[in-house]
Design an enzyme around this catalytic site. Structure first.
Site, mmCIF file in Angstrom:
data_model
loop_
_atom_site.group_PDB
_atom_site.id
_atom_site.type_symbol
_atom_site.label_atom_id
_atom_site.label_comp_id
_atom_site.label_asym_id
_atom_site.label_seq_id
_atom_site.Cartn_x
_atom_site.Cartn_y
_atom_site.Cartn_z
ATOM 1 N N LYS A 229 20.728 -73.135 -100.256
ATOM 2 C CA LYS A 229 21.174 -71.979 -101.047
ATOM 3 C C LYS A 229 20.201 -71.622 -102.165
ATOM 4 O O LYS A 229 19.352 -72.418 -102.559
ATOM 5 C CB LYS A 229 22.585 -72.235 -101.587
ATOM 6 C CG LYS A 229 23.631 -72.075 -100.474
ATOM 7 C CD LYS A 229 25.051 -72.069 -100.957
ATOM 8 C CE LYS A 229 25.984 -71.862 -99.762
ATOM 9 N NZ LYS A 229 27.398 -72.061 -100.090
ATOM 10 N N ARG A 263 28.769 -79.690 -96.327
ATOM 11 C CA ARG A 263 28.454 -78.675 -95.308
ATOM 12 C C ARG A 263 26.961 -78.388 -95.361
ATOM 13 O O ARG A 263 26.466 -77.868 -96.361
ATOM 14 C CB ARG A 263 29.288 -77.422 -95.591
ATOM 15 C CG ARG A 263 29.123 -76.305 -94.578
ATOM 16 C CD ARG A 263 29.995 -75.117 -94.960
ATOM 17 N NE ARG A 263 29.819 -74.007 -94.045
ATOM 18 C CZ ARG A 263 28.811 -73.150 -94.104
ATOM 19 N NH1 ARG A 263 27.902 -73.254 -95.053
ATOM 20 N NH2 ARG A 263 28.708 -72.181 -93.226
HETATM 21 C C1 7PJ Z 1 30.050 -71.919 -97.478
HETATM 22 C C2 7PJ Z 1 30.920 -71.659 -96.424
HETATM 23 C C3 7PJ Z 1 30.424 -72.874 -98.467
HETATM 24 C C4 7PJ Z 1 32.453 -73.184 -97.214
HETATM 25 C C5 7PJ Z 1 29.163 -70.420 -96.224
HETATM 26 C C6 7PJ Z 1 25.767 -70.462 -96.391
HETATM 27 C C7 7PJ Z 1 26.641 -69.298 -96.628
HETATM 28 N N1 7PJ Z 1 32.112 -72.287 -96.285
HETATM 29 N N2 7PJ Z 1 30.355 -70.702 -95.652
HETATM 30 N N3 7PJ Z 1 31.635 -73.472 -98.280
HETATM 31 N N4 7PJ Z 1 28.942 -71.148 -97.324
HETATM 32 N N5 7PJ Z 1 33.620 -73.824 -97.129
HETATM 33 O O1 7PJ Z 1 25.995 -71.325 -95.537
HETATM 34 O O2 7PJ Z 1 24.752 -70.544 -97.104
HETATM 35 O O3 7PJ Z 1 29.733 -73.163 -99.449
HETATM 36 S S1 7PJ Z 1 28.090 -69.228 -95.572
#
Ligand code: 7PJ
Length: 287
Positions: A229, A263
């Protein structure tokens, strides 16, 4: 200690997710415009090969997403989302017996993927779309509720909070937990996520990570997503393809601050970072 709500196993359809130690969730984008691996995994075959690799590297969960939440990304219809996501979910469940999470805000998508055998729902809008609370409640699956003010399209326009960011996140998540419980979605099915990068400045993100342990008061498992990010890009002045080391440092710190699901895009290195951090945190505790 191990049966406290933050570490109790989650019942994810046919799977049981052990959260007595921190687990890694591998990101599988099936959008043509995702910001960090845009277009690479649009083809079903590529997506499946990538998922297999992440599982081999130690991912406990594969998070499949068909809506890009990149700032300024064009909206997709639930049908478009399903067309992208459904074949991948179906294959991952049938052929690989994987624990699949689906990153979606659309109730139609929630209903269909739970029918196809998904084991978890992940909603960056924390079930605020019309019908989402009911769809998620009916699915019987665990749900990750993420903090975000505004919509992906406008969230990064001068994010501002009247209170400290960690208090804003805590209040928001507490309210969403209450909304879930009113809709019949039991607290024991919820996972909480501060939403790094969603409607937050770099300072907000850094402070939120530093104080993430304050969210433990809600008594639910915490998920953190910081992989690649822009908070890493801004601090280190690195383009998206050079953010791995920064992301591993953040993942280690998130584990120390209480995260039980990380994640990430780069599963192998993240599993090592998380397991190493965990080994240190466990040493010297009572037997
Ligand atoms: C997140 C997500 C996060 C959860 C994305 C990316 C953007 N779901 N979906 N938490 N980010 N729960 O992967 O950079 O931080 S999409």
């Amino acid at each position: 200690m191990n049966d406290s709500p933050t570490t109790a196993p989650l019942h994810c359809g046919r799977h049981r997710l052990d959260l007595s130690y921190p687990r890694v969730m591998g990101i599988l984008n099936v959008t043509p415009d995702s910001f960090s691996d845009g277009g690479q995994h649009t083809l079903l075959d590529d997506a499946l090969r990538h998922a297999e690799r992440m599982l081999a590297e130690g991912a406990a969960i594969i998070d499949v997403g068909g809506e890009s939440t990149r700032p300024g990304a064009s909206p997709v219809s639930p049908q478009q989302e399903l067309d992208r996501v459904a074949p991948v979910v179906e294959h991952l469940v049938r052929e690989l017996d994987a624990l699949v999470s689906v990153d979606t805000s659309a109730p139609e998508v929630m209903r269909e993927v739970s029918r196809l055998g998904a084991g978890m729902l992940n909603d960056v809008r924390a079930l605020r779309r019309e019908g989402a609370l009911q769809a998620a409640a009916c699915s019987g699956l665990p749900v990750c509720l993420m903090h975000m003010i505004g919509e992906p399209g406008d969230m990064q326009q001068a994010p501002h909070y009247d209170v400290d960011i960690e208090d804003a996140v805590l209040t928001f998540l507490d309210e969403r937990i209450a909304a879930c419980e009113s809709a019949g979605l039991r607290r024991s099915r919820l996972i909480l996520d501060p939403g790094f990068g969603f409607g937050k400045t770099v300072e907000h993100n850094l402070r939120l990570l530093n104080r993430m342990d304050q969210l433990k008061i809600l008594g639910l498992p915490l998920l953190a997503g910081m992989s690649r990010k822009s908070m890493i890009g801004k601090v280190l002045e690195r383009p998206v393809e050079e953010r791995l080391a920064g992301g591993l440092a953040l993942a280690a710190l998130a584990v120390e601050r209480g995260a039980r699901i990380l994640r990430v895009h780069d599963v192998g290195p993240s599993v090592d970072a998380v397991d190493m951090t965990w080994a240190v945190l466990q040493e010297g505790l009572e037997p």
